[in-house]
Design a protein around this motif. Structure first.
Motif, PDB file in Angstrom:
ATOM      1  N   LEU A  22     -13.154  16.232  49.392  1.00 27.16           N
ATOM      2  CA  LEU A  22     -15.241  16.214  48.654  1.00 27.16           C
ATOM      3  C   LEU A  22     -15.754  16.647  49.609  1.00 27.16           C
ATOM      4  O   LEU A  22     -15.741  16.682  50.206  1.00 27.16           O
ATOM      5  CB  LEU A  22     -15.227  14.669  47.595  1.00 27.16           C
ATOM      6  CG  LEU A  22     -14.359  14.632  46.240  1.00 27.16           C
ATOM      7  CD1 LEU A  22     -12.969  14.475  46.846  1.00 27.16           C
ATOM      8  CD2 LEU A  22     -15.031  13.458  45.987  1.00 27.16           C
ATOM      9  N   GLU A  23     -16.790  17.745  48.779  1.00 27.38           N
ATOM     10  CA  GLU A  23     -17.813  17.712  49.017  1.00 27.38           C
ATOM     11  C   GLU A  23     -18.874  17.555  48.979  1.00 27.38           C
ATOM     12  O   GLU A  23     -19.378  17.621  48.035  1.00 27.38           O
ATOM     13  CB  GLU A  23     -18.301  19.715  49.359  1.00 27.38           C
ATOM     14  CG  GLU A  23     -16.809  19.682  50.431  1.00 27.38           C
ATOM     15  CD  GLU A  23     -16.998  21.335  50.117  1.00 27.38           C
ATOM     16  OE1 GLU A  23     -17.736  21.888  49.234  1.00 27.38           O
ATOM     17  OE2 GLU A  23     -16.122  22.204  50.623  1.00 27.38           O
ATOM     18  N   ASP A 208     -18.841  18.741  45.092  1.00 33.39           N
ATOM     19  CA  ASP A 208     -17.155  20.128  44.786  1.00 33.39           C
ATOM     20  C   ASP A 208     -16.176  18.922  45.005  1.00 33.39           C
ATOM     21  O   ASP A 208     -16.093  18.736  46.142  1.00 33.39           O
ATOM     22  CB  ASP A 208     -17.952  20.886  45.645  1.00 33.39           C
ATOM     23  CG  ASP A 208     -19.531  21.421  45.495  1.00 33.39           C
ATOM     24  OD1 ASP A 208     -19.843  21.015  44.532  1.00 33.39           O
ATOM     25  OD2 ASP A 208     -19.618  22.198  46.478  1.00 33.39           O
ATOM     26  N   ASN A 210     -12.003  20.092  45.741  1.00 32.02           N
ATOM     27  CA  ASN A 210     -10.999  20.472  46.109  1.00 32.02           C
ATOM     28  C   ASN A 210     -10.164  19.704  45.931  1.00 32.02           C
ATOM     29  O   ASN A 210      -9.687  18.449  46.535  1.00 32.02           O
ATOM     30  CB  ASN A 210     -11.590  20.994  47.129  1.00 32.02           C
ATOM     31  CG  ASN A 210     -12.268  21.832  48.113  1.00 32.02           C
ATOM     32  OD1 ASN A 210     -12.412  22.738  47.694  1.00 32.02           O
ATOM     33  ND2 ASN A 210     -12.983  20.799  48.159  1.00 32.02           N
ATOM     34  N   SER A 212      -5.519  20.024  45.082  1.00 32.69           N
ATOM     35  CA  SER A 212      -4.346  20.848  45.033  1.00 32.69           C
ATOM     36  C   SER A 212      -3.319  20.223  44.445  1.00 32.69           C
ATOM     37  O   SER A 212      -3.407  19.139  44.739  1.00 32.69           O
ATOM     38  CB  SER A 212      -4.425  21.243  46.210  1.00 32.69           C
ATOM     39  OG  SER A 212      -4.087  20.301  47.284  1.00 32.69           O
ATOM     40  N   ARG A 234      -5.792  25.496  46.673  1.00 37.79           N
ATOM     41  CA  ARG A 234      -6.745  24.365  46.460  1.00 37.79           C
ATOM     42  C   ARG A 234      -7.505  25.427  45.345  1.00 37.79           C
ATOM     43  O   ARG A 234      -8.008  26.693  45.421  1.00 37.79           O
ATOM     44  CB  ARG A 234      -7.527  23.203  47.417  1.00 37.79           C
ATOM     45  CG  ARG A 234      -7.998  24.290  48.103  1.00 37.79           C
ATOM     46  CD  ARG A 234      -8.689  23.812  48.995  1.00 37.79           C
ATOM     47  NE  ARG A 234      -9.704  24.359  50.149  1.00 37.79           N
ATOM     48  CZ  ARG A 234     -10.879  25.053  50.075  1.00 37.79           C
ATOM     49  NH1 ARG A 234     -11.131  24.633  49.226  1.00 37.79           N
ATOM     50  NH2 ARG A 234     -11.138  25.936  51.326  1.00 37.79           N
ATOM     51  N   CYS A 235      -8.044  24.407  44.411  1.00 39.14           N
ATOM     52  CA  CYS A 235      -9.528  25.138  43.744  1.00 39.14           C
ATOM     53  C   CYS A 235     -10.551  24.235  43.275  1.00 39.14           C
ATOM     54  O   CYS A 235     -10.062  22.559  43.537  1.00 39.14           O
ATOM     55  CB  CYS A 235      -8.998  25.284  41.936  1.00 39.14           C
ATOM     56  SG  CYS A 235      -7.890  26.528  42.062  1.00 39.14           S
ATOM     57  N   GLU A 236     -11.479  24.339  43.405  1.00 38.97           N
ATOM     58  CA  GLU A 236     -12.936  24.214  44.137  1.00 38.97           C
ATOM     59  C   GLU A 236     -13.424  24.318  43.269  1.00 38.97           C
ATOM     60  O   GLU A 236     -14.247  24.697  42.038  1.00 38.97           O
ATOM     61  CB  GLU A 236     -13.840  24.790  44.877  1.00 38.97           C
ATOM     62  CG  GLU A 236     -15.192  23.761  45.324  1.00 38.97           C
ATOM     63  CD  GLU A 236     -16.132  24.060  46.127  1.00 38.97           C
ATOM     64  OE1 GLU A 236     -16.690  24.110  46.961  1.00 38.97           O
ATOM     65  OE2 GLU A 236     -16.386  26.127  46.446  1.00 38.97           O
ATOM     66  N   LYS A 238     -16.969  22.967  40.945  1.00 43.98           N
ATOM     67  CA  LYS A 238     -18.289  22.664  41.447  1.00 43.98           C
ATOM     68  C   LYS A 238     -19.423  21.755  41.293  1.00 43.98           C
ATOM     69  O   LYS A 238     -19.311  21.767  39.834  1.00 43.98           O
ATOM     70  CB  LYS A 238     -18.923  24.163  41.735  1.00 43.98           C
ATOM     71  CG  LYS A 238     -18.509  25.180  42.234  1.00 43.98           C
ATOM     72  CD  LYS A 238     -19.145  24.971  44.825  1.00 43.98           C
ATOM     73  CE  LYS A 238     -19.966  25.231  44.266  1.00 43.98           C
ATOM     74  NZ  LYS A 238     -20.481  24.917  45.993  1.00 43.98           N
ATOM     75  N   GLN A 269      -6.721  30.571  44.564  1.00 42.44           N
ATOM     76  CA  GLN A 269      -8.237  29.896  45.066  1.00 42.44           C
ATOM     77  C   GLN A 269      -9.080  30.335  44.505  1.00 42.44           C
ATOM     78  O   GLN A 269      -9.695  31.473  44.956  1.00 42.44           O
ATOM     79  CB  GLN A 269      -7.706  29.966  46.938  1.00 42.44           C
ATOM     80  CG  GLN A 269      -8.893  28.933  47.198  1.00 42.44           C
ATOM     81  CD  GLN A 269      -9.028  29.481  48.879  1.00 42.44           C
ATOM     82  OE1 GLN A 269      -7.946  29.791  49.779  1.00 42.44           O
ATOM     83  NE2 GLN A 269     -10.088  28.892  49.694  1.00 42.44           N
ATOM     84  N   THR A 271     -13.091  29.074  42.534  1.00 42.80           N
ATOM     85  CA  THR A 271     -13.924  28.162  42.585  1.00 42.80           C
ATOM     86  C   THR A 271     -14.691  28.163  41.402  1.00 42.80           C
ATOM     87  O   THR A 271     -14.364  28.750  40.479  1.00 42.80           O
ATOM     88  CB  THR A 271     -15.856  28.829  42.746  1.00 42.80           C
ATOM     89  OG1 THR A 271     -15.620  28.910  44.264  1.00 42.80           O
ATOM     90  CG2 THR A 271     -16.800  27.305  42.765  1.00 42.80           C
ATOM     91  N   LYS A 287     -12.274  32.799  45.343  1.00 44.30           N
ATOM     92  CA  LYS A 287     -12.743  33.626  46.343  1.00 44.30           C
ATOM     93  C   LYS A 287     -12.234  34.848  46.994  1.00 44.30           C
ATOM     94  O   LYS A 287     -13.071  35.711  48.333  1.00 44.30           O
ATOM     95  CB  LYS A 287     -11.987  32.407  47.465  1.00 44.30           C
ATOM     96  CG  LYS A 287     -11.780  31.064  46.912  1.00 44.30           C
ATOM     97  CD  LYS A 287     -13.210  30.465  47.509  1.00 44.30           C
ATOM     98  CE  LYS A 287     -13.568  29.454  47.506  1.00 44.30           C
ATOM     99  NZ  LYS A 287     -14.998  28.717  47.697  1.00 44.30           N
TER     100      LYS A 287
END
Length: 498
Positions: A22-23, A208, A210, A212, A234-236, A238, A269, A271, A287
């Motif tokens: 995580l972000e 955000d 991520n 997978s 992975r897919c992010e 948002k 991959q 967003t 991406k």
């Protein structure tokens, strides 16, 4: 497709494991922006908190806000992370209408905070660690508004330049429940530190995610080697801004990826955004198609160099953090781990408990704080920071129970009257005559009358001792619920030969 464990999803062709990092974007609690003196605050009119720097006027130079740096260092220390004494700001170049300068000032190569670790409580009471990869400072963009006109879009730059901390975790999170628990823990730490208010509704904290998936065993290979090729693409997702949406987005995205893989496809991959109305994620940009941000050191800002003495000074000023407080509450008050975790999840709740527990039965106080009072506050849409009932009144209520003046059941009735504004617990007890009967003679008289009126039930108790509960209920009913429960049980057992 069914979930067999918290970390495994069963697909048509077998089980799959989730892997997430995580972000978290946390708005720095500061009265001014990261590189300008413009005010920061929620509720101002459009473009009322914008300086010439934020608006990207030619010739305007950024000036780093020292307090925002201090808040980032404080947060890094609270995350048990390394503070980098030398860091650097970079320009992330892209054009968007809410970014007047055409670039965002961020930190890519040399962040202010390095690796750390956070201990997180799982739902079952166990703990797991999540590695922190980095924390960097960056400025927020403005806000575009599209629903005020059918032909025009509006730009509000109040948020432009607001200081953000981006906290990037390692891929150590293995289930939606763990993801939610991790975000809750980070939010709690930030609130304890005073570095972010954690208000997700206002967008002051968002994540955000991520996501997978991989086959069982692959994650262990990744942990052993550090080779990301063992993990899935992975897919992010948002800007998810609620705990419920984080869980829903992860569940949907994991199942979407599994279905694609089991159908013979591959994961792109990309967003994605989570649509809570539809309950699904949808592609935002791939991406491969993403623009080149052309990061380079910001020429208007010198590298940031921090003296160790200042870091030590900030560290010495840190408050007692959730993990330390949890351990102390267990040791000092003899609380269970569960009670200590519930109390420390909210700093104001923990402070309230300690104020009420002084000289009282701590376990009993904890029960009242975490159950009845918490439920009443939640029903009112309020929290402990602004609780209308002072801790002294909970202490007084518990004292009345400890003194034998009222029973635990009667205490709930007293609590209701206190909540209705009828006075303190002692005032309610005196005004309403809510004093439990401890006169054994009066209790014995009620017991004799009920046994005499129900000889068949009395005889049955010898064969079925648990049937004494019926007699306890009848005695309590006969005394208006005021009889001392312990005295009732003792007298009944003696009369019924148990």
């Amino acid at each position: 497709m069914t979930e067999t464990t918290t970390k495994t999803i069963q697909g048509r062709t077998g089980p799959w494991e989730l892997v997430m990092g995580l972000e978290i974007h946390a708005q720095v609690a500061s009265k001014a922006k990261l590189f300008s003196g413009a005010a920061v605050g929620f509720g101002a009119g459009p473009n009322e908190q914008v300086s010439l720097v934020d608006a990207g006027f030619p010739g305007m130079l950024p000036v780093l806000n020292k307090f925002c740096v201090e808040q980032a260092v404080r947060t890094g220390l609270g995350l048990n992370a390394r503070i980098n004494r030398r860091s650097q700001f970079d320009r992330k170049n892209y054009f968007y209408p809410d970014l007047p300068t055409g670039y965002q000032i961020s930190q890519l190569y040399f962040p202010i905070v390095g690796e750390g670790v956070v201990e997180v409580e799982a739902e079952d009471g166990s703990f797991f660690n999540v590695g922190i990869e980095r924390l960097h400072l960056e400025q927020d963009a403005g806000k575009l508004i599209h629903d005020l006109s059918p032909t025009e879009s509006y730009v509000d730059l109040n948020r432009a330049g607001t200081a953000l901390m981006e906290i990037v975790s390692r891929p150590d999170i293995r289930s939606p429940e763990e993801a939610v628990a991790y975000v809750k823990k980070i939010r709690t730490i930030l609130i304890y530190l005073g570095t972010c208010d954690g208000d997700m509704e206002k967008g002051n904290l968002r994540a955000d995610v991520n996501v997978s998936v991989c086959r069982p065993g692959q994650y262990e290979k990744f942990k052993a080697t550090g080779d990301f090729s063992h993990l899935g693409t992975r897919c992010e997702i948002k800007n998810v801004n609620s705990f419920r949406f984080i869980s829903q987005a992860i569940n949907y995205e994991a199942r979407r990826q599994i279905e694609i893989l089991e159908d013979g496809g591959s994961i792109t991959q990309e967003t994605r955004l989570y649509d809570p109305t539809a309950g699904e994620t949808r592609s935002m940009r791939s991406k491969e198609e993403a623009m080149d941000y052309r990061y380079f050191p910001d020429p208007d800002l010198l590298p940031l160099e921090i003296e160790q003495a200042w870091i030590d000074e900030i560290k010495a000023s840190l408050p007692e953090l959730p993990d330390e407080k949890r351990r102390r509450l267990m040791s000092q008050y003899g609380l269970s781990q569960y009670d200590a975790v519930v109390l420390t999840s909210d700093q104001a709740k923990a402070d309230y408990f300690e104020a009420a527990a002084e000289g009282r039965d701590a376990k009993l106080v904890a029960n009242w704080v975490t159950n009845e009072l918490s439920a009443r506050l939640a029903a009112r849409g309020e929290d402990f920071a602004g609780c209308w009932m002072p801790p002294s009144q909970v202490a007084e209520l518990v004292a009345l129970i400890e003194e034998g003046v009222i029973s635990s059941k009667m205490a709930k009735e007293v609590f209701e009257h206190v909540c209705a504004g009828e006075g303190s617990p002692r005032q309610v007890v005196e005004a309403r005559g809510l004093v439990q009967v401890t006169d054994t003679g009066a209790i014995e008289k009620a017991v004799d009358e009920i046994i005499a009126a129900n000889p068949d039930k009395a005889a049955a108790v010898a064969e079925k001792p648990q049937a004494i509960g019926w007699f306890v209920g009848q005695v309590m009913k006969a005394t208006g619920g005021k009889a001392n429960p312990a005295a009732v049980n003792d007298i009944l057992k003696a009369k019924l030969g148990l």
